[in-house]
Motif scaffolding. Sequence first.
Motif, PDB file in Angstrom:
ATOM      1  N   MET A  60      20.836   4.314  -5.772  1.00  0.00           N
ATOM      2  CA  MET A  60      20.172   5.512  -6.114  1.00  0.00           C
ATOM      3  C   MET A  60      19.005   4.763  -5.568  1.00  0.00           C
ATOM      4  O   MET A  60      18.346   4.163  -6.060  1.00  0.00           O
ATOM      5  CB  MET A  60      19.916   6.850  -6.926  1.00  0.00           C
ATOM      6  CG  MET A  60      19.511   7.768  -6.694  1.00  0.00           C
ATOM      7  SD  MET A  60      19.210   9.113  -7.959  1.00  0.00           S
ATOM      8  CE  MET A  60      21.549   9.480  -8.462  1.00  0.00           C
ATOM      9  N   ALA A  61      18.555   5.450  -4.339  1.00  0.00           N
ATOM     10  CA  ALA A  61      16.760   5.720  -4.764  1.00  0.00           C
ATOM     11  C   ALA A  61      15.743   5.819  -5.320  1.00  0.00           C
ATOM     12  O   ALA A  61      16.236   6.551  -6.717  1.00  0.00           O
ATOM     13  CB  ALA A  61      16.639   5.423  -2.582  1.00  0.00           C
ATOM     14  N   THR A  62      15.051   4.488  -6.272  1.00  0.00           N
ATOM     15  CA  THR A  62      13.614   4.876  -6.399  1.00  0.00           C
ATOM     16  C   THR A  62      12.367   5.657  -6.474  1.00  0.00           C
ATOM     17  O   THR A  62      11.985   4.478  -5.549  1.00  0.00           O
ATOM     18  CB  THR A  62      14.094   3.777  -7.797  1.00  0.00           C
ATOM     19  OG1 THR A  62      14.642   3.428  -8.821  1.00  0.00           O
ATOM     20  CG2 THR A  62      12.614   3.809  -9.059  1.00  0.00           C
ATOM     21  N   ARG A  63      12.039   6.423  -6.631  1.00  0.00           N
ATOM     22  CA  ARG A  63      10.922   6.792  -6.013  1.00  0.00           C
ATOM     23  C   ARG A  63       9.729   6.968  -7.393  1.00  0.00           C
ATOM     24  O   ARG A  63      10.150   7.171  -8.490  1.00  0.00           O
ATOM     25  CB  ARG A  63      10.536   8.384  -5.217  1.00  0.00           C
ATOM     26  CG  ARG A  63       9.942   8.579  -4.850  1.00  0.00           C
ATOM     27  CD  ARG A  63       9.657   9.789  -4.004  1.00  0.00           C
ATOM     28  NE  ARG A  63      10.379  10.329  -3.078  1.00  0.00           N
ATOM     29  CZ  ARG A  63      10.214   9.815  -1.373  1.00  0.00           C
ATOM     30  NH1 ARG A  63       8.500   9.019  -1.938  1.00  0.00           N
ATOM     31  NH2 ARG A  63      11.356   9.810  -0.498  1.00  0.00           N
TER      32      ARG A  63
ATOM     33  N   ALA B 170      15.444  -2.646  -4.860  1.00  0.00           N
ATOM     34  CA  ALA B 170      15.964  -2.046  -4.513  1.00  0.00           C
ATOM     35  C   ALA B 170      15.152  -2.061  -3.270  1.00  0.00           C
ATOM     36  O   ALA B 170      14.403  -1.290  -3.229  1.00  0.00           O
ATOM     37  CB  ALA B 170      16.418  -1.282  -4.963  1.00  0.00           C
ATOM     38  N   GLY B 171      15.432  -2.586  -2.041  1.00  0.00           N
ATOM     39  CA  GLY B 171      15.346  -2.170  -1.147  1.00  0.00           C
ATOM     40  C   GLY B 171      14.733  -0.395  -0.648  1.00  0.00           C
ATOM     41  O   GLY B 171      13.686  -0.300   0.224  1.00  0.00           O
ATOM     42  N   SER B 172      15.651   0.184  -1.307  1.00  0.00           N
ATOM     43  CA  SER B 172      15.784   1.846  -1.246  1.00  0.00           C
ATOM     44  C   SER B 172      14.904   2.293  -2.129  1.00  0.00           C
ATOM     45  O   SER B 172      14.543   3.503  -1.437  1.00  0.00           O
ATOM     46  CB  SER B 172      17.230   2.107  -1.745  1.00  0.00           C
ATOM     47  OG  SER B 172      17.510   2.127  -2.837  1.00  0.00           O
ATOM     48  N   ALA B 173      13.461   1.262  -2.857  1.00  0.00           N
ATOM     49  CA  ALA B 173      12.925   2.226  -3.200  1.00  0.00           C
ATOM     50  C   ALA B 173      12.199   2.666  -2.757  1.00  0.00           C
ATOM     51  O   ALA B 173      11.925   1.475  -1.651  1.00  0.00           O
ATOM     52  CB  ALA B 173      12.257   0.942  -4.535  1.00  0.00           C
ATOM     53  N   LYS B 174      11.035   3.248  -3.363  1.00  0.00           N
ATOM     54  CA  LYS B 174       9.828   3.950  -2.358  1.00  0.00           C
ATOM     55  C   LYS B 174       8.657   4.069  -3.862  1.00  0.00           C
ATOM     56  O   LYS B 174       8.647   4.738  -3.953  1.00  0.00           O
ATOM     57  CB  LYS B 174      10.157   5.417  -1.234  1.00  0.00           C
ATOM     58  CG  LYS B 174      11.036   5.752  -0.601  1.00  0.00           C
ATOM     59  CD  LYS B 174      11.360   4.583   0.581  1.00  0.00           C
ATOM     60  CE  LYS B 174      12.222   4.741   1.542  1.00  0.00           C
ATOM     61  NZ  LYS B 174      12.029   4.418   2.810  1.00  0.00           N
ATOM     62  N   VAL B 175       7.625   3.038  -2.649  1.00  0.00           N
ATOM     63  CA  VAL B 175       6.454   3.036  -4.092  1.00  0.00           C
ATOM     64  C   VAL B 175       5.652   3.347  -3.308  1.00  0.00           C
ATOM     65  O   VAL B 175       4.688   2.553  -2.236  1.00  0.00           O
ATOM     66  CB  VAL B 175       6.826   1.163  -4.539  1.00  0.00           C
ATOM     67  CG1 VAL B 175       6.051   1.526  -6.496  1.00  0.00           C
ATOM     68  CG2 VAL B 175       8.087   1.129  -5.371  1.00  0.00           C
ATOM     69  N   ILE B 176       4.904   4.211  -4.069  1.00  0.00           N
ATOM     70  CA  ILE B 176       2.756   4.896  -3.152  1.00  0.00           C
ATOM     71  C   ILE B 176       2.704   4.098  -4.443  1.00  0.00           C
ATOM     72  O   ILE B 176       2.473   4.273  -5.873  1.00  0.00           O
ATOM     73  CB  ILE B 176       3.143   6.497  -4.053  1.00  0.00           C
ATOM     74  CG1 ILE B 176       4.118   7.166  -2.819  1.00  0.00           C
ATOM     75  CG2 ILE B 176       1.935   6.446  -3.410  1.00  0.00           C
ATOM     76  CD1 ILE B 176       3.959   8.386  -2.591  1.00  0.00           C
ATOM     77  N   ILE B 177       1.344   3.325  -4.153  1.00  0.00           N
ATOM     78  CA  ILE B 177       0.547   2.800  -5.079  1.00  0.00           C
ATOM     79  C   ILE B 177      -0.927   3.145  -4.806  1.00  0.00           C
ATOM     80  O   ILE B 177      -1.563   3.679  -3.417  1.00  0.00           O
ATOM     81  CB  ILE B 177      -0.235   1.064  -5.055  1.00  0.00           C
ATOM     82  CG1 ILE B 177      -0.218   0.645  -3.167  1.00  0.00           C
ATOM     83  CG2 ILE B 177       1.260   0.466  -5.591  1.00  0.00           C
ATOM     84  CD1 ILE B 177      -0.273  -1.181  -4.021  1.00  0.00           C
ATOM     85  N   SER B 178      -1.685   3.775  -6.113  1.00  0.00           N
ATOM     86  CA  SER B 178      -2.890   4.310  -5.173  1.00  0.00           C
ATOM     87  C   SER B 178      -4.572   3.549  -5.852  1.00  0.00           C
ATOM     88  O   SER B 178      -4.236   4.007  -7.157  1.00  0.00           O
ATOM     89  CB  SER B 178      -2.746   5.719  -5.355  1.00  0.00           C
ATOM     90  OG  SER B 178      -1.874   7.117  -4.587  1.00  0.00           O
ATOM     91  N   GLY B 179      -5.358   3.980  -5.640  1.00  0.00           N
ATOM     92  CA  GLY B 179      -6.548   3.555  -6.528  1.00  0.00           C
ATOM     93  C   GLY B 179      -7.558   3.999  -5.508  1.00  0.00           C
ATOM     94  O   GLY B 179      -7.122   4.105  -4.724  1.00  0.00           O
TER      95      GLY B 179
ATOM     96  N   PRO C  14       7.982  -3.539   2.195  1.00  0.00           N
ATOM     97  CA  PRO C  14       8.110  -2.445   3.546  1.00  0.00           C
ATOM     98  C   PRO C  14       7.944  -1.176   2.374  1.00  0.00           C
ATOM     99  O   PRO C  14       8.017  -0.777   3.351  1.00  0.00           O
ATOM    100  CB  PRO C  14       8.925  -3.092   4.145  1.00  0.00           C
ATOM    101  CG  PRO C  14      10.168  -4.429   3.166  1.00  0.00           C
ATOM    102  CD  PRO C  14       9.321  -5.045   2.389  1.00  0.00           C
ATOM    103  N   ASN C  15       8.872  -1.581   1.370  1.00  0.00           N
ATOM    104  CA  ASN C  15       8.976  -0.121   0.611  1.00  0.00           C
ATOM    105  C   ASN C  15       7.698   0.892  -0.573  1.00  0.00           C
ATOM    106  O   ASN C  15       7.933   0.744  -1.121  1.00  0.00           O
ATOM    107  CB  ASN C  15      10.744  -0.216  -0.039  1.00  0.00           C
ATOM    108  CG  ASN C  15      10.122  -1.086  -1.283  1.00  0.00           C
ATOM    109  OD1 ASN C  15       9.563  -1.950  -1.052  1.00  0.00           O
ATOM    110  ND2 ASN C  15      11.465  -1.434  -1.750  1.00  0.00           N
ATOM    111  N   MET C  16       6.630  -0.200   0.062  1.00  0.00           N
ATOM    112  CA  MET C  16       5.238   0.113  -0.802  1.00  0.00           C
ATOM    113  C   MET C  16       4.654   0.780  -0.085  1.00  0.00           C
ATOM    114  O   MET C  16       4.528   0.210   1.515  1.00  0.00           O
ATOM    115  CB  MET C  16       4.881  -0.911  -1.675  1.00  0.00           C
ATOM    116  CG  MET C  16       5.432  -1.463  -2.046  1.00  0.00           C
ATOM    117  SD  MET C  16       4.582  -2.920  -3.189  1.00  0.00           S
ATOM    118  CE  MET C  16       3.316  -2.408  -3.868  1.00  0.00           C
TER     119      MET C  16
END
Length: 287
Positions: free
Chosen positions: A1-4, A26-35, A45-47
């Motif tokens: 399962m993808a982690t967001r 995991a390549g299926s993860a989606k990570v938003i970084i903010s600042g 690539p999933n960031m």
Amino acid sequence: MATRAIVVGGTSGIGYAMACRVAAEAGSAKVIISGRTKPEKIPYPNMEFRPLDATSMSQIKKYTDTFKSVPGRELDLLIMSQGIMSMAGRTEVEGIDRKMALHYYGKQLLIRELLPTLKPDGKVIIVYDGKTGNPNKLLWDDLDLKRHYGLSTAANNCMVMNDIMIQHYASSQQQDTKEGKRRHFVHAYPGGVDTGLLRNLPWYLQALARTLAPLITVTPDTCAQYLLNGVSERAAAAADAEGGGKYWSNIDNKGRLIKDKAVWDEEQMNAVANNTWNLVDEAIKSG
């Protein structure tokens, strides 16, 4: 399962290291970084980077509204490590001290606004200081320190109020645990970490800090590993507890449970929450 995941304060230091660890799992993860500033390197690539001035309540509200505007978005992780090391006195943004906005008020607004998108087993992680706050020194009659501002007082109020609010969210969730909501709220103490915050020290302290850093600090990546492992362990322990667990934790710099934290009653939690939302909502209007 993808982690967001959303990681605010994720463009450098501990937050960046935590974001990279989640993305690397995991390549299926989606990570938003903010600042405020996009990092020079986004290694996976999933960031993705989304700008956010986390001192501004109005900007945080626009940021969360934008995220929620896409139907079906759900979060597994909300990590907030934004902070500043500064010797400056009270400096207001929208009527809130800038340091307190970063260390407390902005974190709470992010939780409030994004909680509807958090999965039933999602995790919220505040990285500030879940260890050393002194409940006896909390200024109940001046929580936002309009009248009694001082650097140590501001730090202590933020520490203790973050402690109170993780218990508040967990308590508010108790009625939903039978329906499967087991979100875990964590206030983490990172300990000594060699991050870019040292650059914000006065010039005459920076040389000393650079000399001592390798002796008294760990790398952001090591800290990230300890904290993420600790959060997973605490959430699992709560879920496995007979009759349901305690869905808030304070953890130390090795990810271990801090056992001697004050437990707050409903009246105290509501007093802090109401004061927080009154101030934050006024700031949003003024922004």
